[in-house]
Design an enzyme around this catalytic site. Structure first.
Site, PDB file in Angstrom:
ATOM      1  N   ASP A 248       0.818  -1.206   0.000  1.00  0.00           N
ATOM      2  CA  ASP A 248       0.000   0.000   0.000  1.00  0.00           C
ATOM      3  C   ASP A 248       0.857   1.262   0.000  1.00  0.00           C
ATOM      4  O   ASP A 248       2.062   1.231   0.286  1.00  0.00           O
ATOM      5  CB  ASP A 248      -0.920   0.013   1.227  1.00  0.00           C
ATOM      6  N   LYS A 270      -4.014   3.090  -2.844  1.00  0.00           N
ATOM      7  CA  LYS A 270      -5.150   3.891  -3.323  1.00  0.00           C
ATOM      8  C   LYS A 270      -4.785   5.367  -3.255  1.00  0.00           C
ATOM      9  O   LYS A 270      -4.215   5.831  -2.267  1.00  0.00           O
ATOM     10  CB  LYS A 270      -6.393   3.606  -2.480  1.00  0.00           C
ATOM     11  N   MET A 384      -7.700   8.684   9.110  1.00  0.00           N
ATOM     12  CA  MET A 384      -8.094   9.247   7.811  1.00  0.00           C
ATOM     13  C   MET A 384      -9.062  10.422   7.971  1.00  0.00           C
ATOM     14  O   MET A 384     -10.060  10.521   7.250  1.00  0.00           O
ATOM     15  CB  MET A 384      -8.725   8.149   6.930  1.00  0.00           C
TER      16      MET A 384
END
Length: 471
Positions: A248, A270, A384
């Site tokens: 990631d 992502k 996040m």
């Protein structure tokens, strides 16, 4: 080569240990583990040795050393604190052609006791020829970290089935490929998972099959928040055994640097603005593609894969496609970042519980229990949430959380560039803007966040001041 490496079978054979102190007790314990017939000679015994004598596990000569103690001995260890006694033991042993070890005295010794990594029946021994015992100990510690304890069970299973392996794989190349499969494939994985009966069933099925197995496996690994020293030993072993690593965006380069050099590394992180569901589908497809091609795949995620990491979704997909998998937990960001900022997530005076919260929900649905989150005497750790700080603070305050509640933003937690910014909840968004906070950053809200001012110990610390905001 100064010393000839040798593994001695001491089962039932007499070994004399001269000395009755703590050092002698350690040597006696090691010899008992090798099933030796241990005799100890000394004027006095420490309680540990006296207890072994009472239990009948060792025999004792009381008094000063006598050469007759060496009768019928195969080896002798001198572990007294008197060099003249140790020298006498060494001389008497030499006269009888008995190998002797004098603890921490290579000059008087005819054999050395190595540093040992025990994965019985697999034994790894390290010796510096007696000149640098600390170096040997350090090497043993490193080797300990590389070898899972299940290797002993794997070696024992291979020994049990060795005749059948030779019968079913008579060709040497076939046999080598089988042992590679045994070490790297499902049998080793099942033993690590404490499923010995299933491991033996899979081994037998492979031996009965005319076509060797080709399917690989996936290890879901939590990489921690970034500091490579926080990687678990099991994660490090997985990285060194991987054929393919799917990693990631938040996995630090320092962690990737620990991986096997020739492994294929595929970035699947992502990015902001892209279709995350489509990206996740691509990750699922890559996992299955490489595993079905017989490769050992590591799915490497920042923090812990089961804390807001979609690890559960990936395992469900692997299960649906009959792909074998393991999970190696990682240190999640809330634990590591708070610790590196000097913030205890729970504290008797301030917080009796902690809640891990993501600011991102599936399909952007806001299903958070804001009333519950606003209660006092708890710590909130938001993942996040950098892009929604104004909303987070406003909703918590509107549901009853005090505007003066301390917060801490921990940017790049545990990494060399870590920065901790603290302030009041009602100033959260403004402080973040004035300090130009960027992801990755963890938000901690609660009274414990205020402790960062005096307890921070790593990286930079900055305090958001009301006066600075007004200016």
């Amino acid at each position: 080569m100064k010393l000839f490496p040798l593994f001695a079978d001491l089962q039932g054979r007499r070994v004399l240990v001269v000395g009755g102190g703590e050092v002698a007790a350690r040597k006696v314990q090691l010899l008992l583990e090798a099933s030796a017939d241990v005799q100890v000679g000394a004027p006095e015994l420490v309680p540990e040795l006296a207890e072994l004598a009472d239990q009948g596990r060792i025999r004792v000569f009381k008094g000063e050393f006598q050469p007759e103690w060496l009768d019928e001995a195969w080896l002798v260890v001198a572990a007294t604190d008197d060099r003249s006694v140790n020298a006498a033991v060494s001389e008497a042993a030499e006269a009888r052609r008995i190998f002797s070890n004098v603890v921490d005295d290579a000059e008087l010794s005819s054999f050395q006791v190595p540093s040992i990594v025990d994965r019985s029946p697999l034994i790894v021994a390290i010796s510096s020829s007696g000149v640098a015992p600390v170096l040997a100990r350090r090497l043993r510690e490193r080797i300990e970290s590389l070898f899972d304890h299940s290797l002993g069970s794997l070696a024992a299973l291979a020994a049990l089935h060795r005749p059948r392996i030779r019968e079913r794989r008579p060709d040497l190349k076939q046999r080598r490929r089988f042992y590679d499969w045994l070490l790297d494939g499902p049998v080793a994985s099942l033993l690590r998972q404490q499923q010995p009966a299933e491991a033996e069933r899979v081994l037998n099925a492979e031996l009965d099959s005319p076509q060797p197995a080709s399917q690989g496996s996936v290890v879901l690994v939590g990489a921690g928040p970034g500091d490579p020293s926080l990687l678990t030993l099991k994660a490090l072993r997985a990285l060194n055994e991987a054929d393919v690593i799917l990693y990631d965006r938040l996995v630090s380069p320092a962690v990737l640097a620990l991986a096997r050099r020739d492994a294929d590394r595929i970035s699947v992180g992502k990015l902001l603005g892209e279709d995350h569901n489509a990206t996740q589908s691509r990750i699922h497809a890559l996992l299955v593609e490489h595993a079905q091609a017989g490769r050992r795949v590591v799915r490497l995620k920042g923090g812990d894969a089961f804390i807001f990491g979609r690890g559960g979704e990936e395992l469900e997909y692997l299960r649906a496609h009959d792909i074998r998998y393991e999970v190696v937990p990682g240190i999640t960001a809330a634990l590591a970042c708070a610790a590196y900022a000097g913030i205890p997530l729970t504290h008797r005076d301030h917080a009796q519980s902690v809640r891990l919260v993501t600011a991102h929900c599936r399909e952007d649905e806001d299903t958070l229990d804001w009333a519950g989150l606003a209660r006092e005497h708890q710590t909130l750790a938001f993942y996040m949430g950098v892009g929604q700080l104004g909303t987070l603070s406003a909703r918590l305050i509107s549901h009853g959380r005090s505007a003066a509640t301390p917060f801490a933003l921990i940017e790049n937690g545990s990494r060399p560039e870590q920065r901790v910014i603290t302030g009041r909840l009602d100033e959260l968004a403004a402080v973040a803007r004035s300090h130009n906070v960027r992801a990755p950053a963890l938000l901690v809200i609660g009274e414990v966040a205020g402790l960062a001012r005096q307890l921070h110990w790593f990286g930079r610390y900055e305090e958001g001041q009301r006066e600075a905001l007004a200016a």
